[in-house]
Design an enzyme around this catalytic site. Sequence first.
Site, PDB file in Angstrom:
ATOM      1  N   HIS A 110       0.809  -1.214   0.000  1.00 61.30           N
ATOM      2  CA  HIS A 110       0.000   0.000   0.000  1.00 61.30           C
ATOM      3  C   HIS A 110       0.845   1.267   0.000  1.00 61.30           C
ATOM      4  CE1 HIS A 110      -3.445  -2.569   1.910  1.00 61.30           C
ATOM      5  NE2 HIS A 110      -3.314  -2.763   0.611  1.00 61.30           N
TER       6      HIS A 110
ATOM      7  N   CYS B 138       7.789  18.483  -7.504  1.00 60.92           N
ATOM      8  CA  CYS B 138       8.697  17.446  -7.973  1.00 60.92           C
ATOM      9  C   CYS B 138      10.077  18.023  -8.249  1.00 60.92           C
ATOM     10  CB  CYS B 138       8.131  16.811  -9.242  1.00 60.92           C
ATOM     11  SG  CYS B 138       9.208  15.568  -9.994  1.00 60.92           S
TER      12      CYS B 138
ATOM     13  N   GLY C  19      -0.967 -10.168  12.196  1.00 55.54           N
ATOM     14  CA  GLY C  19      -1.613  -8.904  12.536  1.00 55.54           C
ATOM     15  C   GLY C  19      -2.490  -8.314  11.461  1.00 55.54           C
TER      16      GLY C  19
ATOM     17  N   GLU D  28      -7.060 -12.318  17.612  1.00 55.13           N
ATOM     18  CA  GLU D  28      -8.402 -12.886  17.520  1.00 55.13           C
ATOM     19  C   GLU D  28      -8.566 -13.603  16.179  1.00 55.13           C
ATOM     20  OE1 GLU D  28     -10.406  -8.683  16.060  1.00 55.13           O
ATOM     21  OE2 GLU D  28     -10.423  -9.229  18.184  1.00 55.13           O
TER      22      GLU D  28
END
Length: 248
Positions: free
Chosen positions: A127, A156, A196, A224
């Site tokens: 990501h 830039c 995770g 969990e």
Amino acid sequence: MQAVATRAVISDELRSRFQMAQRVLVLTGAGVSAESGVPTFRGGGQTAVWKGMPFDVISSGAMLERDLPAVWEWFNYRRGVLRTLKPNLAHEAISRWQDHFNEFTLATQNVDGLHVAAGSRNVIELHGSVWRARCLTCQARTDLHESDHETGVPACHECGDPMRPDVVLFGEMLPLGAFERAAMQAKSCDLCFVVGTSAVVYPAASIPEIARSSGAYVVEVNPEPTPLSGLCHEVLTGKAGEIMPLIG
């Protein structure tokens, strides 16, 4: 069917496979970073995170097109929070693993750069990273770790046009080649750890599925159960920072 071991105990089977493995893949998600204090924004929906806007609005491709300065203001704030945080024991354990195997691949859904800070090399950042800017025109990238950019929209250094945060926003595709690299390693690994992550964000969540279907031994580490738990050979229930150092 393999039995799911829902306890934070490292089995003899896993220890043996860890020692014998040649090609290992690790996929990490927000839960690893949360143990370092990184906000996960898991509230989603209409939970306001920035000036009354939900996370999936201020962090969206639509907002980027509509109000680039506002997106930069949000990401500048996020980098400010991250500057005070450090890698945890899970980041450090994973970093040590890279020198233990013939082939080691770390793919992460996290954009905080904590794996790199812990010493991990060649991380597949599915990501992107909040520590990079990318030109909207020529795609040149700038490292923001040492940048004095704190306000406005950075220009830039190559062409002078506006830059954007080099992260995948809501409504956008993954960086070209990132998922493909991870999927290729998933097809050839013999041991896969999923750490995770809630395993609901695709296509990243398909990486352990590819590994399992290609014959890898798949291990989940999470506080969990997740939709992926039933697919795994072993499920180690607990915090990544407590479990990962016990494995190796």
